[in-house]
Design a protein around this motif. Sequence first.
Motif, PDB file in Angstrom:
ATOM      1  N   LEU A 144       0.874  -1.172   0.000  1.00 31.64           N
ATOM      2  CA  LEU A 144       0.000   0.000   0.000  1.00 31.64           C
ATOM      3  C   LEU A 144       0.909   1.220   0.000  1.00 31.64           C
ATOM      4  O   LEU A 144       1.643   1.455   0.961  1.00 31.64           O
ATOM      5  CB  LEU A 144      -0.900   0.001   1.239  1.00 31.64           C
ATOM      6  N   THR A 148      -2.136   9.890   1.636  1.00 29.07           N
ATOM      7  CA  THR A 148      -3.476   9.538   2.110  1.00 29.07           C
ATOM      8  C   THR A 148      -4.569   9.862   1.096  1.00 29.07           C
ATOM      9  O   THR A 148      -5.644   9.268   1.125  1.00 29.07           O
ATOM     10  CB  THR A 148      -3.785  10.275   3.422  1.00 29.07           C
ATOM     11  N   ALA A 175       2.289  -1.453   4.513  1.00 30.09           N
ATOM     12  CA  ALA A 175       2.338  -0.015   4.267  1.00 30.09           C
ATOM     13  C   ALA A 175       3.785   0.430   4.114  1.00 30.09           C
ATOM     14  O   ALA A 175       4.728  -0.314   4.414  1.00 30.09           O
ATOM     15  CB  ALA A 175       1.665   0.734   5.419  1.00 30.09           C
ATOM     16  N   VAL A 181      -1.375  -3.607   7.406  1.00 29.73           N
ATOM     17  CA  VAL A 181      -2.690  -2.965   7.483  1.00 29.73           C
ATOM     18  C   VAL A 181      -3.704  -3.765   6.678  1.00 29.73           C
ATOM     19  O   VAL A 181      -3.353  -4.638   5.892  1.00 29.73           O
ATOM     20  CB  VAL A 181      -2.632  -1.510   6.951  1.00 29.73           C
ATOM     21  N   ALA A 183      -6.646  -2.919   3.976  1.00 32.77           N
ATOM     22  CA  ALA A 183      -7.261  -1.916   3.119  1.00 32.77           C
ATOM     23  C   ALA A 183      -8.558  -2.495   2.571  1.00 32.77           C
ATOM     24  O   ALA A 183      -8.583  -3.616   2.071  1.00 32.77           O
ATOM     25  CB  ALA A 183      -6.323  -1.541   1.978  1.00 32.77           C
ATOM     26  N   VAL A 218      -7.344   3.285  -3.029  1.00 32.70           N
ATOM     27  CA  VAL A 218      -7.889   3.040  -1.701  1.00 32.70           C
ATOM     28  C   VAL A 218      -8.147   4.377  -1.022  1.00 32.70           C
ATOM     29  O   VAL A 218      -7.264   5.253  -1.016  1.00 32.70           O
ATOM     30  CB  VAL A 218      -6.914   2.223  -0.829  1.00 32.70           C
ATOM     31  N   VAL A 223      -8.499   2.365   5.463  1.00 31.18           N
ATOM     32  CA  VAL A 223      -7.314   1.606   5.869  1.00 31.18           C
ATOM     33  C   VAL A 223      -7.410   1.359   7.372  1.00 31.18           C
ATOM     34  O   VAL A 223      -7.489   2.299   8.163  1.00 31.18           O
ATOM     35  CB  VAL A 223      -6.013   2.353   5.518  1.00 31.18           C
ATOM     36  N   SER A 225      -5.831  -0.308  10.838  1.00 28.72           N
ATOM     37  CA  SER A 225      -4.601  -0.765  11.480  1.00 28.72           C
ATOM     38  C   SER A 225      -4.837  -2.093  12.185  1.00 28.72           C
ATOM     39  O   SER A 225      -5.976  -2.523  12.384  1.00 28.72           O
ATOM     40  CB  SER A 225      -4.117   0.271  12.495  1.00 28.72           C
TER      41      SER A 225
END
Length: 429
Positions: A144, A148, A175, A181, A183, A218, A223, A225
């Motif tokens: 990813l 952002t 990430a 993560v 997504a 995305v 996203v 965590s």
Amino acid sequence: MGHSKSVWGSAPTDNYAQLAERFRPIFGRIREGAVHRELNRRLLHEEIAWLKDCGFGVVRLPKEEGGLGATLPELFNLLIELSEADSNITQALRIHFGFVERILSLPDGDRRKRWLRRLADGALVGNALTEIGEAKVGSYATTLTGGTDQLRLNGTKFYSTGTLYADWIVVGAAAEDGDIVSAIVPATAEGIGIVDDWAGFGQTLTGSGTTTLLNTPVGGDEVFSRETYTKYGTAFAQMVHLATLAGIARAAARDAAEAVAERRRTYSHAAASRSSEDPQVLQIVGRLHSQAYAAGAIVLQAAESVQRACDAQSVEDASYAESVSIEAEVEVAQAQTIVARLVLEAASSLFDALGASATARSKGLDRYWRNARTIASHNPLVYKERIVGDYAVNAARPPFAWQTGIGTQTPSSHDQTTGDDDERLRPES
């Protein structure tokens, strides 16, 4: 047909019968077409649409959020009944129900509200998590990247169970900062390819094939965590497998009883002129039903421990929450080691009651063993037995999550750290 209903024990709650009655006509329709689908590899789009239309995907949502407010034992008992009709469907929906638990555990806020609305409106969630390439255990080759406002996914996933039937996909990725993560992307998003190339000998209709992601966009607010995983998420995921196995055993028991009741052919050295009167054949059918009964009873007992772990996430006593979460992991591991063996034996002994004619491909009875063997191969039993033994002997904390991949040197349970001053559980004084 057999002359009496099977005795599977009492329902998990007083409200269960009313809840289940909503879905049993659909389960019946699903069961009617199970052999045809199996023999012709006809995918489950229609059947999953039936369940979606009657609200099966939102059984766990609170009633005030558009759901049915089912408890976890109620959900798992419903999954046993669904698996008796067709175990492929339960596995195809496994990630969806796990994701629902993840959303329910989120703190109040826009993300939780947004996803509760999507789920209440019927959205189904699949997965693109496991990889079969060179990624090492604990990491993903799928990435990813980007800011952002312009995040992008790139990678290839296998075992994408349920994704062929899903509206959204949970994608595990690394990430740029190295963190792992999740997504969440629409199944129709740009750059996504979903292929039905699952070639396993069991659970053939689950859509457990390949998903590719090529510069798939995305949204930054989609996203998640690792901190958003539920403490009981691993136990929950395994419980879906166990409910699936228990349903397979019930289906095998049902088919055995019906076939023996109708069977006219016998052997010259049999103990009676009809199988339905042969005490040895009846003993086999009785054992098979008992194995199915025991599997279901174990699943529902373990479900109570997962419900306690779920309820404990909202209490202020962190020590208590941790304790019941550990107990749930161990209970489910104990259940897994026994349920899998009960069901595999039941699915095999079916043929002892019916003889060689039962192996005709057109009858599809082999699917019970193939499907059970495939489900039981997830999360290997040998490790679960070791984990239970280590807990019993050394009070070692069980692992709460794991991944597959290229192996590196793995610490023993005694070497793992959890942030506490000692990895082991403190014994009661």
